[in-house]
Design a protein around this motif. Sequence first.
Motif, mmCIF file in Angstrom:
data_model
loop_
_atom_site.group_PDB
_atom_site.id
_atom_site.type_symbol
_atom_site.label_atom_id
_atom_site.label_comp_id
_atom_site.label_asym_id
_atom_site.label_seq_id
_atom_site.Cartn_x
_atom_site.Cartn_y
_atom_site.Cartn_z
ATOM 1 N N SER A 1 83.501 33.042 14.827
ATOM 2 C CA SER A 1 84.456 31.937 14.935
ATOM 3 C C SER A 1 84.097 31.041 16.108
ATOM 4 O O SER A 1 84.163 29.817 15.999
ATOM 5 N N ILE A 2 83.721 31.672 17.203
ATOM 6 C CA ILE A 2 83.353 30.874 18.372
ATOM 7 C C ILE A 2 82.186 29.962 18.027
ATOM 8 O O ILE A 2 82.215 28.760 18.267
ATOM 9 N N VAL A 3 81.164 30.549 17.410
ATOM 10 C CA VAL A 3 79.977 29.746 17.097
ATOM 11 C C VAL A 3 80.330 28.669 16.081
ATOM 12 O O VAL A 3 79.864 27.532 16.173
ATOM 13 N N ARG A 4 81.176 29.037 15.124
ATOM 14 C CA ARG A 4 81.557 28.065 14.102
ATOM 15 C C ARG A 4 82.311 26.902 14.750
ATOM 16 O O ARG A 4 82.099 25.734 14.409
ATOM 17 N N PHE A 5 83.173 27.240 15.699
ATOM 18 C CA PHE A 5 83.907 26.193 16.400
ATOM 19 C C PHE A 5 82.948 25.294 17.182
ATOM 20 O O PHE A 5 83.008 24.076 17.106
ATOM 21 N N ILE A 6 82.041 25.943 17.891
ATOM 22 C CA ILE A 6 81.082 25.185 18.695
ATOM 23 C C ILE A 6 80.248 24.270 17.815
ATOM 24 O O ILE A 6 80.044 23.098 18.118
ATOM 25 N N GLU A 7 79.789 24.826 16.705
ATOM 26 C CA GLU A 7 78.855 24.106 15.846
ATOM 27 C C GLU A 7 79.390 22.731 15.465
ATOM 28 O O GLU A 7 78.651 21.773 15.314
ATOM 29 N N ARG A 8 80.707 22.650 15.289
ATOM 30 C CA ARG A 8 81.261 21.395 14.783
ATOM 31 C C ARG A 8 81.843 20.540 15.886
ATOM 32 O O ARG A 8 82.557 19.598 15.619
ATOM 33 N N ASN A 9 81.591 20.921 17.111
ATOM 34 C CA ASN A 9 82.170 20.138 18.189
ATOM 35 C C ASN A 9 81.105 19.557 19.101
ATOM 36 O O ASN A 9 79.935 19.788 18.940
ATOM 37 N N ARG A 10 81.609 18.790 20.050
ATOM 38 C CA ARG A 10 80.745 18.105 20.991
ATOM 39 C C ARG A 10 79.693 19.042 21.568
ATOM 40 O O ARG A 10 78.501 18.737 21.565
ATOM 41 N N PHE A 11 80.159 20.206 22.010
ATOM 42 C CA PHE A 11 79.242 21.130 22.667
ATOM 43 C C PHE A 11 78.093 21.507 21.738
ATOM 44 O O PHE A 11 76.928 21.537 22.132
ATOM 45 N N GLY A 12 78.427 21.784 20.491
ATOM 46 C CA GLY A 12 77.405 22.162 19.522
ATOM 47 C C GLY A 12 76.393 21.049 19.298
ATOM 48 O O GLY A 12 75.186 21.289 19.238
#
Lengths: 338, 238, 286, 419, 251
Positions: free
Chosen positions: A179-190
């Motif tokens: 979930s963390i990676v999925r969240f990151i992937e679609r956000n600024r950080f990702g």
Amino acid sequence: MIKENTKKQDLLWYVLIVVLLLVPFIPQVAANSFTQHVFILILLYASMSQAWNIIGGYCGQVSFGHSVFFGIGAYGAGMAVVKFGITPWPGIIIGSLLAMVVAVLISYPCFKLKGHYFAIATFAIVEIFNRLFMVWYWVNGALGLDYPMVKTGWTNFVWYRTKIPYYYGALILFTTIFSIVRFIERNRFGYYLRAVREDQETAEATGINSTFIKLSAMALSAFLASFCGAFFVQYNFRVDPPMVMSLQVSMVFVLVTILGGAGTLFGPLLGALILIPLQEYTRVLWGGLGRGTDLMLFGFLIVLIMVRQPKGIMGLINEYLNYRKTRKIISAQPEINS
Amino acid sequence: MSETILEVDNINCAYDNVPVIFGVSFEVKEKELVAIVGANGAGKSTIMKTIAGLVHPKKGAIKYKGKDISHLPANMILRRGISYIPEGRRLFAKLTVVENLELGAYIENDRGEIEKRKKEILKLFPILEERRKQIAETLSGGEQQMLSIARGLMSKPELLMLDELSLGLMPSLVESVMETIVRIKQQGTTILMVEQKVQEALEIANRGYVIQTGKIVQAGSSQELLNSDEVKKAYLGM
Amino acid sequence: MTMFFQVAIDGLLTGMVYALVASGLSLIWGVMDVLNFAHGEFLMLGMYVSYWLGFLINFDPLISWIASGVFCFLLGILTYKLIIHHCLLGPPLSALLATFGLSMILKNFALNRFSPNYRLLTGTLLDGKRTLIGNIVLPMPQLITSIFALVVVFIIYYVIKRTRLGWAIQATAMDKEAAELMGINTERIFLLVFGLGGLCVGVAGGLLPSYLAVHPEVGGLFGLIAFVCVAMGGFGSIPGALLAALLIGLVEALGGFYIAPVFKYVVVFGLYLLVVMLKPKGLFGW
Amino acid sequence: MNFIKKISIIILTTLLVFTLVNGAAFAQEKIIKIGTLFPLTGSCALAGSRCKAAVETAVEVINNSHPECDVPLAAQEGLLGGYKIVLVHADHQGKPDIAKAEAERLFDQEGVYTIVGCYNSACTNPASMVAERQEKIFMCGCSSSAALTERGLQYFFRMAPTDKTESIEFCDVIEWMNGTKGANLKTIGIIYENTEFGKHAADEGKLAAAEAGFEVVVDVPFSPGATNMNSEVQTLKAKNPDVVFGACLGGDYTLWVRTMKQMDWLPKMCLNYCTGYQDPVITEQLGDDANYFMGGTGYAPEFAELMPAVAAVEKIYQEKIGVPFDSDSIQEAVATFILAQAIEKAGTLNYDTVRDTLYANEWNSPLSMGGKVAFVSGGQNAKAMSMITQLQGGEYKRVFPTELSTDEVIFPMIPWSKR
Amino acid sequence: MPLLEVCEISKKFGSLVANSKISFKVEEGNIVGLIGPNGAGKTTLFNCITGIYKPSEGKVFFDGSDITNLPPYKVARLGAVRTFQIVHSLKEMSVFDNVLIGAYLRERNTEKAREMANQCIDICYLTKIKNTRAGDLAIGHKKRLELARALATSPKLLMLDECMAGLTSTEVNESVSLIKSLKKKGITFLIVEHIMEAIMPIADKVVVLNGGLKIAEDHPEVVVHQESVIEAYLGQKYSKKFQLAAKGRNI
């Protein structure tokens, strides 16, 4: 179109979680402790590789040093139980924080290095840590830490007779990290991570503090890796440096991720799904012959996959998707120039 | 006029299954200077790479002197007498000028012949003569461009393919590069060139082809093209 | 003081062997940007070739290095043809993983065929011979191996820097496509480079059994140290690899003696980190 | 469709492997399944494969009628009136986590009655814990860590002497030499591989030395699989201890001896824990250089007159693996025999009964030095013993304890230059 | 107050002097051209301004603050954004994602950033290829992508390094009109370019470098007449052409 894909992926994601939740109820699994073991390992390695994926796949910094963080987490839990005789939880938390600090400390100078120089530097770091832990008296050096018999349950995170709680533990770990990676992937950080991977100079010129991005990715990755390490030691009741803090251990994370597809959300899971059963079942089948047949076969399959599909299993799937997409494009060739 | 030496027959090309060239055909005759012009992303460089053997066509054939060369690797195509000077110079940055030239004649084994060519070519590019021992990456942009042409000539090609020679050169250098091309042509080498600077290219070419989104949309002598309204509007900005 | 020199000399002699192993790796790495993880296993197989020749038909390592060199040359070529060639299409890591798989195959192949026994050649020409300089002992097998290392490294360096073939190799390393346009058959260059890389390590493997026991796991640490040598020297730089290997040998011996033997590899890896912190592209890197 | 082909090949292979594993069930017969768990690959593969062969040998003798072997159960076929032992082999690669997983698999999936293993103490530990939790018996042959039998486990039995007994024996030898031969040995150096095994041995060595009043002047751990041992030997040489305790395995042992020769240094006396020194091929590998080293040995072919029953069994073993028994592998055979004897005597497969039987009796074990095996609380074989031997002319000569010795110690070791 | 002020910047690489005491000012809302032969030190100067290199001497002020030794990302955050001569697109990402990364600088909210990115893509005529992998683009499109990404960061000053190389005259004209319209929105430009047809009509001022030295700084129509500039850079043929063109405009 991007939105459409996201929706599809979300659906896939929920289905996956439900399926995984139900796995222990499959009779084959429920009755068979070794199959349970394989499933636990799949989830554990998928989580661990996903943690690696943050820095190695998305951010493109190929680190062979993750077993250091894995090991620190493992030792955190191990020390709490063996040396201090308390529950592993404070050890896990402290270990993870410590792993984060160590990650920042060692990667800050290493990020000056590019490509293979960085990779070899992380090699060197693992070897140094391994050898230091081998002689560090406080953590029992080469002897390792062996768990005494403790009360089973979630307080100690130890079970002797059943593996199902471990399975759910691994599932929680897996779901959290994914979930963390999925969240990151679609956000600024990702997006910033990928920008740094693709071209650091451009990233800097676009206002991205690439050092900060890399360091925070490394810290996050180390933090999560450390949890996986703690899980590993709680599962095996023993920790010693070659077991958790060696190049071989690091290689497995890299292997799983690359095999599945680095820098993709489902790559680590796919890699673990293929690699771990392969490793376990070939050993079961041929390991007892004592002629290295299983490892030869395992090596052969790695070579085969890499030769046939250098971009990993996700590459294969993307190729297939692209193939369908391009068929559409051929029929409707766009006017490229405006 | 003279013999056709290169014949491109209805080729289709694609990168990773993404098609870029759709049924392109054209020909180059001996001792001609042919220019291919077109907008960005039209597929000009792809056509050049296909002829040079770096990309292989999905469909169609490329004939050089009547023989099909469409699936030969690049090093074999050079041996047939086609030399391709790629976009962006592509020098061997850490080698000296002379070593770069030597590699240009890699397919030639006769020592004497190589020396002879080296001499001839250094005469054509006096600026390189002065910098024989210099490492290629320390040359200035113009000198690097000259070196890349010189290196391409070292294999004594019958057909020379030039890709975007003027890219990123200052105006006065563009002038001298064009002059050099004319000189090479006068020595009897057939030239096929791709150029963004449509005006300059067509001024020195015999014939030209206009390419748009992977298809040839116009062909003719350079005068015809320069005077055509479509070309003026689309490429010359008039 | 004698002790210091003795330790230093031992270190340098070890360093020479590292250099021979590392130069092959450096070549492959520099030209193709491929990390050959199976390099240590090439060494192991080279040692086995030499051992079996010595054991079965009494060839001395001084002769059988030729055979093991040729063997590893062919092994390198085969590896390229069957594996690396395909991996070059993908991301750079795929070649690394494929060679990792290969190392597993080779290691366990040796285990399967030759059993896990460790094997040592006895009664070779150089066995136990040594010379003395003052009070300092120079063991012959190591000395001869060092001389070989120097010669091989020098030959390779000469070929790369001074011959047309060498320029072609360099050109391929710098810009494969442009090299192809020069009429250089880059496929063949890659093949040759992989073969040469194998040759270097094969020669080392051929000479080692006169003083080191052969077993399936023998290549591991050599491979690792070779990686460090290559990176420390700067990728693709043969003199860099030589210098780095000597430094590593020296530091390993001195660190092992003056700090503690258990820390000798810690010192080696620490040295690498130190060097790249100061020169991020290695000693002679571009 | 290339894609579908590729995917289906992968899926099919996985499925195939899966079904093969799960389908491999034995038909129910009169069999007792016993699992073996040894390092068959990795750096300890050599020892592991020998141990595995030793267990196989024992099972061969037990299952079939071997009147030529003068060991218990050899004459009859099988156990408990016709039960045969079936072995299930597993490989732990020297990794504790795999050892644990494999032990679980052997018990749960393969349904083995007991496990014999695991050679590496680090692997024996978690694997025997698995057995203990399931209240099943775990037979350990040669893992030498003293800590294993100090855990208070109920179902764990170990045949071999521990590092501790060996260390004490080493000190006894030194005292005896000082007392009777005027050797005047005072200082001790320890060289050991820095692994669980080496570290344990060294720790016990230090304890024993301190107790006996010797000074440990140098302590040299090294990384196993080293490319050279120059600095290790230089360090020893610099401190020049009278006696060196060594704990080096296979390749490292030869490298160590060779390096000492190269540096032209030897202590007056060199005592080795099992492993490298008592490997039956060591004299083949090192030739004369192997001579005059000493070590604790539980078995060597030269012990023939002490242990006459071994020869016939050894013949079977040698056919399998080509070398004679060594003190490690023979202990695994002993473990198998003792287990079989206990089952036979208990007359049942009930774990508790068998365990109690194991504890209650003194077992006749012709393959053990001294011929007897008896267990004390914690599972240690109280009768375990080894002798100090010295390699002389490529043979293991018994030198200590005096009541069993046949040869004189050659002391000090002959320096390299005079060989 | 000028938006960008370069004061006596020098940059040395060992013994090689790439820039020597270069000073000029860029007023807010202007378009300034930076021209000169290949190797005159234009790109080095860009690198010094944007913080990729630390200048050996001198100072750079942007919007009233000293940015001389700031790292590149801080310079970009202040609003001075550049493109690269050798295009550094983020190859494995789509055109849209490339621009999105620019947009994220000022806008953390993903939805709003997407909107912004879409706008910039439209402005730069990239709409039709917005899902293409950036690595697959032709050179001209890559240059336009660089521009779009820079634009998405809402810069005050855009520094373009040969962003029109490889374009046909018609495409150049398009780009020129794009720059003009952006100028109207208040963006200041500093442009390195070899295509005189593009730079001459729009520049308010041209700075000419040669061999690391500033040899001229003036209105473009003045510069094309300067002998030193013609000799070092333009060549006779081109200078005549521009002089003619300039005359044509004057009439």
